[in-house]
Design a protein around this motif. Structure first.
Motif, PDB file in Angstrom:
ATOM      1  N   THR A 254       0.828  -1.199   0.000  1.00  0.00           N
ATOM      2  CA  THR A 254       0.000   0.000   0.000  1.00  0.00           C
ATOM      3  C   THR A 254       0.868   1.257   0.000  1.00  0.00           C
ATOM      4  OG1 THR A 254      -0.118  -0.171   2.415  1.00  0.00           O
ATOM      5  CG2 THR A 254      -1.925  -1.129   1.151  1.00  0.00           C
ATOM      6  N   THR A 255       0.204   2.412  -0.024  1.00  0.00           N
ATOM      7  CA  THR A 255       0.939   3.676  -0.087  1.00  0.00           C
ATOM      8  C   THR A 255       0.349   4.655   0.936  1.00  0.00           C
ATOM      9  OG1 THR A 255      -0.464   4.381  -1.951  1.00  0.00           O
ATOM     10  CG2 THR A 255       1.642   3.332  -2.489  1.00  0.00           C
ATOM     11  N   ALA A 256       0.035   5.869   0.496  1.00  0.00           N
ATOM     12  CA  ALA A 256      -0.343   6.937   1.423  1.00  0.00           C
ATOM     13  C   ALA A 256      -1.639   6.654   2.167  1.00  0.00           C
ATOM     14  CB  ALA A 256      -0.459   8.266   0.675  1.00  0.00           C
ATOM     15  N   ARG A 341       2.196  14.176  11.732  1.00  0.00           N
ATOM     16  CA  ARG A 341       3.627  13.909  11.916  1.00  0.00           C
ATOM     17  C   ARG A 341       3.901  12.406  11.900  1.00  0.00           C
ATOM     18  NH1 ARG A 341       3.100  18.161  15.592  1.00  0.00           N
ATOM     19  NH2 ARG A 341       2.882  16.729  17.359  1.00  0.00           N
ATOM     20  N   GLU A 342       3.072  11.657  12.603  1.00  0.00           N
ATOM     21  CA  GLU A 342       3.261  10.208  12.650  1.00  0.00           C
ATOM     22  C   GLU A 342       3.080   9.586  11.269  1.00  0.00           C
ATOM     23  OE1 GLU A 342       0.956   8.161  15.548  1.00  0.00           O
ATOM     24  OE2 GLU A 342       1.881   9.197  17.238  1.00  0.00           O
ATOM     25  N   ALA A 343       2.031   9.979  10.574  1.00  0.00           N
ATOM     26  CA  ALA A 343       1.777   9.409   9.248  1.00  0.00           C
ATOM     27  C   ALA A 343       2.906   9.745   8.284  1.00  0.00           C
ATOM     28  CB  ALA A 343       0.446   9.915   8.702  1.00  0.00           C
ATOM     29  N   HIS A 344       3.389  10.981   8.332  1.00  0.00           N
ATOM     30  CA  HIS A 344       4.447  11.412   7.412  1.00  0.00           C
ATOM     31  C   HIS A 344       5.739  10.633   7.628  1.00  0.00           C
ATOM     32  CE1 HIS A 344       7.567  14.255   5.815  1.00  0.00           C
ATOM     33  NE2 HIS A 344       6.712  14.216   4.804  1.00  0.00           N
ATOM     34  N   ALA A 345       5.916  10.088   8.813  1.00  0.00           N
ATOM     35  CA  ALA A 345       7.138   9.338   9.124  1.00  0.00           C
ATOM     36  C   ALA A 345       7.098   7.896   8.612  1.00  0.00           C
ATOM     37  CB  ALA A 345       7.374   9.330  10.634  1.00  0.00           C
ATOM     38  N   ILE A 346       5.966   7.454   8.087  1.00  0.00           N
ATOM     39  CA  ILE A 346       5.848   6.066   7.627  1.00  0.00           C
ATOM     40  C   ILE A 346       6.359   5.998   6.185  1.00  0.00           C
ATOM     41  CG2 ILE A 346       4.310   4.078   7.373  1.00  0.00           C
ATOM     42  CD1 ILE A 346       2.441   5.388   9.399  1.00  0.00           C
ATOM     43  N   ARG A 347       7.665   6.103   6.063  1.00  0.00           N
ATOM     44  CA  ARG A 347       8.271   6.210   4.738  1.00  0.00           C
ATOM     45  C   ARG A 347       8.176   4.924   3.931  1.00  0.00           C
ATOM     46  NH1 ARG A 347       7.281  10.876   4.202  1.00  0.00           N
ATOM     47  NH2 ARG A 347       8.045  10.436   2.093  1.00  0.00           N
ATOM     48  N   ARG A 348       8.093   3.770   4.601  1.00  0.00           N
ATOM     49  CA  ARG A 348       8.030   2.509   3.864  1.00  0.00           C
ATOM     50  C   ARG A 348       6.799   2.459   2.957  1.00  0.00           C
ATOM     51  NH1 ARG A 348       4.512  -1.258   6.070  1.00  0.00           N
ATOM     52  NH2 ARG A 348       3.575  -0.643   8.064  1.00  0.00           N
ATOM     53  N   LEU A 349       5.789   3.287   3.258  1.00  0.00           N
ATOM     54  CA  LEU A 349       4.603   3.378   2.416  1.00  0.00           C
ATOM     55  C   LEU A 349       4.578   4.667   1.602  1.00  0.00           C
ATOM     56  CD1 LEU A 349       1.833   2.053   4.843  1.00  0.00           C
ATOM     57  CD2 LEU A 349       3.283   0.755   3.283  1.00  0.00           C
ATOM     58  N   ARG A 355       2.339  10.472  -5.678  1.00  0.00           N
ATOM     59  CA  ARG A 355       2.602  11.903  -5.501  1.00  0.00           C
ATOM     60  C   ARG A 355       3.239  12.106  -4.137  1.00  0.00           C
ATOM     61  NH1 ARG A 355      -2.037  16.118  -3.694  1.00  0.00           N
ATOM     62  NH2 ARG A 355      -0.608  17.731  -2.932  1.00  0.00           N
ATOM     63  N   ASP A 356       4.235  12.985  -4.074  1.00  0.00           N
ATOM     64  CA  ASP A 356       4.866  13.281  -2.791  1.00  0.00           C
ATOM     65  C   ASP A 356       3.891  14.074  -1.921  1.00  0.00           C
ATOM     66  OD1 ASP A 356       7.064  13.455  -0.904  1.00  0.00           O
ATOM     67  OD2 ASP A 356       7.133  15.580  -1.427  1.00  0.00           O
ATOM     68  N   LEU A 357       3.638  13.579  -0.726  1.00  0.00           N
ATOM     69  CA  LEU A 357       2.753  14.259   0.216  1.00  0.00           C
ATOM     70  C   LEU A 357       3.567  14.700   1.423  1.00  0.00           C
ATOM     71  CD1 LEU A 357      -0.396  11.924   0.227  1.00  0.00           C
ATOM     72  CD2 LEU A 357      -0.117  14.107  -0.965  1.00  0.00           C
ATOM     73  N   GLY A 358       3.639  15.999   1.628  1.00  0.00           N
ATOM     74  CA  GLY A 358       4.325  16.528   2.795  1.00  0.00           C
ATOM     75  C   GLY A 358       3.442  16.460   4.027  1.00  0.00           C
TER      76      GLY A 358
END
Length: 370
Positions: A254-256, A341-349, A355-358
């Motif tokens: 999965t992704t974002a 902040r927590e979601a943005h740190a889940i780089r494996r997904l 699209r890059d999501l900040g």
């Protein structure tokens, strides 16, 4: 670069028994493996373990939604006192994930920290059977398990070939009693698995076929199953969609959508299916410009080929009777920045989202979903 240039590997259970009545084949199979079975289930399925046809068998029936490391430790301790030949996951994704981990950890003397991540788990010495009772996670198909670390409130992922089941039994009759709201939420979870794999940067034609078929099955059958839980054809179609979603998770994942949904479960104990439903329309719309053709294919498969992407996806979910607001599920607005902040740190997904999501983009998704 051709879309066929990237090599890919699909791992699937060596035996998948699919269809009404297949549950009856479990007992003979278990008897051939020695007969001592240990069943891992949630409380509801622990109450109907007699359906497995195993006679008197040991059961750990305390698996919680969004299970934590403490749940895993309790199940492992219970299994250790039984010397089982076979571990059976009987339930939704939570029970099946715990069953995977118990199967590889049993007798090893290793803690989760020793095996988490890819390819660190020891070989298992017991058989493993997965029997899903919902049509959502697709956990029965794969090699990955997730549990929450209470200290960090993050999901710990473990992946191992040893966690691939020897036998999967998908009997849609087990899903006939699933309530409408749970049917809807778990169905959107299966949908999200397929859509996120389909639109991922790691998407591959070999997986796209499974993903698109899964999306089409959800589009065709989910509302039918919500409106009439006894519709066996619809239940069977959804069970197949969930399995296809599980196939997508292994080589693509999965992704974002899942990254943004995870804090809803870890911080606020919102069931995984609901969490994904709340986020799915927002992420599909956010990614649409990056993958326009595939987004259009998703909307067509859901029976909503015209109009705005967000409205199509949101309407599909809302028409299932789901409350589509974070506030309606008890999420406080002042927690949204920490969740972002927590979601943005889940780089494996997130690193494979089209699209890059900040962090600000993720916060805006939470705000829109609130």
């Amino acid at each position: 670069m051709s879309m066929f240039d990237r090599p890919i590997e699909i791992l699937r259970p060596p035996a998948v028994r699919f269809g009404p009545g297949q549950l009856d084949t479990l007992a003979p199979w278990a008897a051939q493996r020695g007969g001592r079975a240990f069943v891992i289930a949630d409380a509801f399925n622990a109450g109907r373990v007699d359906m497995l046809g195993l006679g008197s068998t040991a059961v750990f029936g305390d698996v919680q939604p969004e299970p934590a490391i403490t749940d895993l430790e309790a199940a492992l301790a219970a299994a250790g006192g039984c010397s089982p030949d076979v571990i059976i996951g009987f339930g939704g994704g939570s029970a099946m994930d715990i069953a995977k981990l118990v199967a590889v950890m049993l007798g090893s003397g290793r803690a989760l920290a020793d095996i988490s991540g890819p390819d660190r788990a020891p070989p298992r010495t017991v058989g493993l059977v997965q029997i899903p009772t919902t049509a959502g996670t697709g956990s029965e198909a794969g090699t990955r398990a997730l549990v929450t670390d209470p200290a960090t409130m993050n999901k710990v992922a473990t992946e191992s070939r040893g966690m691939l089941a020897d036998l999967v039994i998908i009997d849609p009759a087990l899903t006939l009693t699933v309530p409408p709201a749970v049917t809807a939420a778990t169905g959107v979870d299966a949908l999200a698995h397929c859509v996120e794999a389909f639109t991922s940067k790691r998407a591959h034609p070999l997986i796209d076929a499974y993903a698109l078929q899964g999306i089409e099955l959800v589009g065709r059958y989910l509302r039918r199953a919500v409106e009439n839980g006894a519709d066996v054809e619809a239940r069977t179609g959804l069970a197949l969609a969930a399995f296809y979603g599980g196939v997508c998770l292994g080589p693509v994942n999965t992704t974002a959508g899942h990254a943004i949904a995870y804090p809803l479960g870890t911080r606020h104990k919102i069931a995984h299916g609901i969490a994904n439903a709340l986020i799915f329309p927002h992420v599909l719309a956010a990614n649409a410009a990056a993958v326009p053709d595939k987004t259009a294919a998703v909307c067509r498969a859901l029976g909503r080929p015209d109009g705005v992407v967000f409205e199509a996806a949101y309407g599909f979910c809302a028409d299932l009777g789901l409350d589509m607001s974070l506030s309606g599920h008890g999420v406080p607005r002042d927690d949204l920045p920490a969740m972002a902040r927590e979601a943005h740190a889940i780089r494996r997904l997130l690193d494979f989202n089209p699209r890059d999501l900040g962090e600000a983009d993720i916060l805006a998704i939470y705000e829109a979903a609130f």
